[in-house]
Scaffold this active site. Structure first.
Site, PDB file in Angstrom:
ATOM      1  N   ASN A 190       0.804  -1.225   0.000  1.00 40.54           N
ATOM      2  CA  ASN A 190       0.000   0.000   0.000  1.00 40.54           C
ATOM      3  C   ASN A 190       0.840   1.281   0.000  1.00 40.54           C
ATOM      4  OD1 ASN A 190      -1.780  -2.070   2.034  1.00 40.54           O
ATOM      5  ND2 ASN A 190      -2.743  -1.203   0.198  1.00 40.54           N
ATOM      6  N   ILE A 193       1.254   6.869   0.804  1.00 43.61           N
ATOM      7  CA  ILE A 193       0.555   5.817   1.530  1.00 43.61           C
ATOM      8  C   ILE A 193      -0.895   5.771   1.086  1.00 43.61           C
ATOM      9  CG2 ILE A 193      -0.042   4.939   3.817  1.00 43.61           C
ATOM     10  CD1 ILE A 193       2.157   6.919   4.841  1.00 43.61           C
ATOM     11  N   CYS A 194      -1.389   4.577   0.910  1.00 46.08           N
ATOM     12  CA  CYS A 194      -2.814   4.431   0.635  1.00 46.08           C
ATOM     13  C   CYS A 194      -3.463   3.892   1.886  1.00 46.08           C
ATOM     14  CB  CYS A 194      -3.039   3.463  -0.538  1.00 46.08           C
ATOM     15  SG  CYS A 194      -4.771   3.176  -0.868  1.00 46.08           S
ATOM     16  N   LEU A 195      -4.069   4.796   2.624  1.00 49.93           N
ATOM     17  CA  LEU A 195      -4.718   4.381   3.873  1.00 49.93           C
ATOM     18  C   LEU A 195      -5.965   5.220   4.024  1.00 49.93           C
ATOM     19  CD1 LEU A 195      -4.506   2.665   6.463  1.00 49.93           C
ATOM     20  CD2 LEU A 195      -3.289   4.564   7.509  1.00 49.93           C
ATOM     21  N   LEU A 248      -1.035  -0.187  -4.099  1.00 58.31           N
ATOM     22  CA  LEU A 248      -0.282   0.777  -4.888  1.00 58.31           C
ATOM     23  C   LEU A 248       0.881   0.078  -5.572  1.00 58.31           C
ATOM     24  CD1 LEU A 248      -0.010   3.944  -2.627  1.00 58.31           C
ATOM     25  CD2 LEU A 248      -1.118   3.762  -4.844  1.00 58.31           C
TER      26      LEU A 248
END
Lengths: 921, 159
Positions: free
Chosen positions: B88, B95-97, B130
């Site tokens: 991610n 960051i993909c959060l 990602l």
């Protein structure tokens, strides 16, 4: 053509710049026939060849010329060494008379008939005078003036010069007056013909005379070095003035006797000298300037000698005396001198007296301002001097001068590390009072006080001193408390005694139309200047800081003071709080109010609980029964009154639990912990009887106050301890930890160690019970530092002595004490007192706080270094100041200590060069 | 908190961040820390340790956090500064959060963000990667994944 052009330009040149050496003739010997003179630059034969018509006239003129010049000639050399000379003028014969007439008013007046300018007799005479002066008089005068004139001879030199010049002037003018002027006068009467326009004689013989005199004066003036002359004259006038005003300031020469004749004589001598100087033309600008200098200096000297004495006794201003002197003493003298010098006095007559008075006042004022700091220190006695300055301030520029110079004095004499804060505060108070007298509007005060206030703000102990001084009762405080090194300011305490004033002033006094004493603000007030509503000293002190800062500080000190205070009514504290509330607004002072209420409530509730307990003896806590409970050993600390501060959410009353030891009374002060500053909370074991009391008190309290829990703070509070030793009884007021320590020397039943040593007096008379530091630490679970402090206290009281290193024994019998022990006791007492000072503080000091917050700070440091990488110590300190809420109030040294401790703990690593980093696991 | 929500002035952000800093200092965690970079407190550096029993165990990661004047109404911008191999997180550290995007709430703070990131290391959300390769390896070849993680990782001193 060329010739005449040359002639013309030459004539112009020589009219402007007469060249005596070229144009002047000496009288021709009468026997020699003179064929005439060629003008310089003129073809020599021109006058003969080109002017045959004038031939006869020229011859006649030459003869007349020769006769007249011979008659009028003046000597060209000094005839004797003292400069005196006599001219033996030949008798004036008919021939001379005719020659003169011919040359002056007759045909031979000037030889311009043929277009050639011939020298006139008057011009010749003028040159003659010049040459005579250069030859005969100047050497004498030069001799007098070529060296600097010594002061003793100043009078003589001037008078001699004057005499010589006067003589010369007379000598030169006499022929003119006697021989030339009459002829001219006759002529001007007999004919209406005007004198030749080339001459400056068209205004008649008077004008000629004046011009002659002017020439002579110019000669005189240039023969004397101007600077030296003016200095000498100045000195002479100054000297005369000194004598007239009886100023005996000249070195070595004092003539106190016969002063009255002296002054008259000197006045005459001075007047004569000045008049005569004026007569020989030396009374001009130079002399006037010298006179002005002399008078200026005279005024300075006179003020210095007569008016610099401050009126310390009647505390009056001396300005009026000074004005009178200027008006009646100084001004007449100046007028006299000016008159003698023939000045024109009319134009400034009216205003000059005022000017002189202002000058005198300015001098006096500046001299006073230079001593203003001393006046401030001696304020009240120095009122006279201050009033003088007040007068001085009316002059323009005076305020600026005062502010600049007083600020300099302050920074040099007051605002340095050598001055104690108490001293600075006292001086500041005096400054406030002095400037209030100087200028009630306070604009000046605001200016001069700014550096003091800034400096005071920087000192860490200022607030403490102010507040504790405010809380001190001046009436019952001993003098020693206000000593120079003391932390209390008598002035502040005294101010506190004064009734509060100005508290119900109108909101805006500028709008009070009925105020007949209203005055505008001084012109130097800034636009937004607003006079403080309250102008008493305490107001100035309380406004030193921002309100919030002051209140924070105030809370700390107030709390500390309340805990220590012995006054059962807390009268002063209530008053102080009210006072500060009025000044700072009461919204921010809740904490202080709560503290005060805590204390008052504690007192009341203590009493209430006490009456609930039937076991309590009727005596108040202040008068406990002095005897020892029988089951206590011979040296029993009896805790008479313990004032333990209790940390709790609500104030609540406590009383004496009487169950176990009815003689011991316990009073508690219940504090609402949220509102109090951080208090000392050293933990240690208190004596069992006391803790039993505490438990019982707590039960009572919980019963009354809805089960609220008490949290005891053993470190605060104090006790009355009665020690019954073999040969004496010692009664001491001690703090709780001190009492606990001495209680620990009580033989403990069941304690083997104590048993073996012998319990009490029965077994070991000389040797009391001993304990060493380690044992005490363990028994009381007390910090070593605190244990040592307590031990030092008791050693100082000659109750304990140090038998071995770190081992202490009770002195049961004073007779066993050797002299060296006594010395030890004295030394220990000193030490104990010093330590007591530190220990007495119930509120935590910054150092204590640093220790306490070490954990938090180190957390910040670790967090910082973990995330931001290694950092130099400077940056760590800076970041701490930013990041820690409330700031990091410590300097580099403390931070270094903290980092060192963290390195010891293994959390940091010193990477060298002052750079620190986190130690990797 | 209410006043913070209604007032977005920088002064309040600073106050809020100062308070968060103080809270973190009062209850320190050994595995995640954060500290402001300079006096205006809007840029922070955080350090987290890789959770044990994950491919990231024993590794230290630095992150940067940037707080907008609207914080805590808007989430901070968080980037991994230390190169990391994670389904991610992309190679720039982004960051993909969800809680750093649409699921942000004002009740989150620095500690909770860092804690979430720490747990993200151990439990990647492979559904929206990602780094698709990483997501693939995470599911299929843990050993290769571990190798790639270590290959990409650098200690803070190497940066």
């Amino acid at each position: 053509m060329t010739t005449s052009a040359m002639d013309h330009s030459h004539l112009i040149f020589s009219a402007l710049f007469p060249v005596p050496s070229l144009s002047h003739t000496t009288p021709t010997p009468s026997a020699t026939a003179d064929l005439g003179f060629a003008q310089p630059g003129e073809p020599f034969e021109g006058s003969f060849v080109n002017n045959p018509a004038g031939q006869h006239r020229t011859a006649r003129r030459n003869i007349a010329w020769s006769t007249a010049t011979g008659f009028l000639a003046l000597p060209k050399t000094t005839s004797d060494s003292d400069g005196g000379f006599r001219v033996h003028r030949p008798l004036k014969t008919q021939e001379v008379e005719e020659a003169l007439r011919y040359l002056l008013v007759g045909e031979g007046k000037s030889g311009d008939a043929e277009g050639v300018k011939q020298e006139g007799l008057l011009e010749w005479y003028r040159d003659e005078v010049r040459l005579h002066f250069a030859g005969a008089v100047r050497p004498v005068v030069t001799e007098l003036w070529e060296k600097p004139v010594s002061l003793q001879h100043a009078w003589d030199v001037l008078e001699e010069t004057q005499r010589i010049l006067q003589q010369d002037q007379d000598q030169c003018l006499r022929p003119f007056v006697e021989h030339i002027a009459p002829i001219l006068t006759q002529s001007s009467f007999s004919s209406s013909m005007t004198f030749n326009a080339n001459d400056d004689s068209q205004n008649g013989p008077e004008a000629l005379y004046e011009q002659m005199q002017r020439d002579i004066h110019a000669l005189f003036a240039y023969s004397i070095p101007e600077r030296r002359f003016s200095q000498t004259l100045g000195y002479v006038l100054y000297d005369a003035g000194c004598n007239l005003f009886r100023l005996y300031i000249r070195q070595g020469k004092t003539s106190e006797t016969g002063a009255s004749e002296d002054t008259r004589a000197i006045r005459v001598r001075m007047t004569n000298l000045l008049q005569n100087l004026a007569r020989v033309g030396l009374g001009g600008d130079t002399a006037q300037k010298a006179c002005a200098h002399a008078m200026d200096k005279l005024m300075a000297s006179f003020i210095e000698s007569h008016f610099l004495k401050v009126d310390w006794y009647s505390k009056q201003s001396i300005v009026s005396q000074l004005q009178t002197w200027v008006e009646n003493g100084f001004a007449p003298l100046v007028h006299l001198a000016m008159e003698c010098l023939q000045c024109d006095l009319t134009d400034q007559e009216t205003s000059e007296l005022q000017q002189w008075q202002d000058m005198a006042l300015g001098r006096l004022g500046r001299a006073r301002v230079d001593n203003l700091f001393d006046f401030v220190i001696n304020w009240a006695k120095s009122l006279g001097g201050i009033l003088d300055i007040k007068e001085y301030l009316k002059l323009p520029d005076a305020k600026q001068y005062l502010v600049t110079h007083f600020s300099k004095q302050i920074s040099r004499r007051l605002l340095h590390p050598g001055a104690t804060t108490t001293y600075i505060l006292n001086v500041y108070i005096s400054v406030i009072r002095v400037f209030h007298e100087l200028e009630p509007k306070g604009v000046l005060l605001e200016r001069v006080a700014r550096p003091i206030r800034r400096y005071l703000r920087e000192r860490s102990d200022t607030a403490r001193i102010i507040i504790s001084s405010l809380l001190t009762d001046i009436n019952d405080a001993q003098d020693t408390k206000f000593g120079p090194g003391s932390e209390l300011s008598r002035e502040i305490a005294r101010e506190m005694q004064k009734p509060m004033t100005n508290l119900n002033q109108d909101a805006d006094e500028d709008l009070n139309w009925n105020d007949m004493n209203w005055q505008p603000l001084p012109s130097d007030a800034s636009l937004d200047y607003k006079k403080s509503k309250m102008d008493d000293v305490i107001w100035f002190l309380l406004t030193l800081w921002d309100r919030d800062d002051f209140i924070t500080e105030m809370k700390t000190i107030f709390g500390e003071h309340l805990l220590k205070c012995q006054d059962p009514e807390y009268e002063k504290e209530i008053r102080l709080l009210e006072l500060i509330k009025i000044r700072l607004g009461d919204d921010k002072l809740q904490a202080c109010e709560v503290m005060l209420r805590d204390i008052l409530d504690s007192k009341r509730i203590n009493a209430a609980i006490r009456t609930n307990l039937t076991t309590v003896p009727p005596s108040t806590p202040n008068n406990p029964p002095p005897h020892t409970p029988p089951n206590f050993g011979p040296k029993t600390p009896q805790l008479r009154q313990t004032r333990s501060s209790t940390k709790h959410r609500t104030p609540a009353p406590t009383s004496v639990p009487g169950a176990a030891k009815p003689e011991i009374t316990l009073s508690a002060q219940i504090l609402s912990s949220n509102f109090w500053p951080t208090l000392r909370d050293d933990i240690f074991k208190i004596p069992t009887p006391i803790s039993e009391l505490q438990a019982s008190y707590a039960r009572q309290f919980e019963a009354i106050r809805g089960m609220r829990k008490l949290d005891w703070i053993p470190a605060l509070g104090d006790t009355s301890v009665v020690l019954e030793l073999e040969d004496r009884t010692v009664e001491v007021n001690a703090t709780t930890f001190q009492a606990s320590i001495i209680y620990a020397f009580q033989a403990q039943p069941g304690e083997e160690w104590a048993g073996s040593k012998g319990k009490g007096k029965s077994k070991s008379k000389a040797q009391g019970i001993t304990r060493n530091v380690e044992q005490l630490e363990e028994m009381l679970q007390m910090d070593e530092g605190l244990v040592r402090q307590g031990l030092a206290f008791w050693v100082g009281k000659s109750v304990l002595r140090e038998s071995h290193q770190d081992t202490f024994a009770v002195i049961e019998n004073l007779s066993t004490l050797s002299s060296s022990n006594a010395d030890d006791a004295a030394a220990a007492q000193e030490m104990a007192e010093a330590q007591a000072q530190a220990a007495a503080s119930t509120v935590k000091s910054q150092t204590d706080l640093l220790k306490e917050k070490k954990g938090l700070y180190s957390q910040f440091i670790v967090g910082m270094l973990t995330n931001q990488g290694n950092m130099p110590i400077m940056k760590i300190g800076m970041m701490l100041k930013i990041a820690v809420p409330g700031g990091f109030p410590y300097g580099g040294e403390e931070l270094k200590g903290l980092l060192g401790w963290m390195i010891e703990e293994g959390r940091l690593a010193d990477l060298g060069g002052g750079v620190y980093g986190v130690r990797k696991a | 908190m209410a006043s913070n929500l209604s007032n977005t002035r920088t002064g309040n952000v600073a106050q809020r961040l100062q308070k968060e800093l103080m809270d973190m200092m009062l209850s320190p965690s050994t595995t995640l820390t954060a500290f402001p970079d300079d006096e205006n407190l809007t840029l922070w550096t955080a350090t987290i340790e890789g959770p044990t029993e994950t491919p990231y165990a024993g590794l230290t990661f630095k992150l940067s956090m940037e707080f907008a004047p609207t914080y805590p109404m808007t989430p901070p911008v968080v980037l991994f500064k230390t190169p990391i191999y994670h389904p991610n997180i992309d190679f720039s550290g982004r960051i993909c959060l969800d809680i750093l995007k649409d699921k942000w709430s004002a009740i989150y703070n620095i500690s909770s963000v860092l804690l979430s990131l720490q747990s993200l290391l151990g439990e990647p959300n492979n559904s929206s990667p990602l780094n698709a390769e990483a997501a693939d390896l995470w599911d299929k070849d843990k050993e290769e994944f571990q190798r790639k993680v270590l290959a990409r990782h650098k200690t803070p001193e190497e940066l």
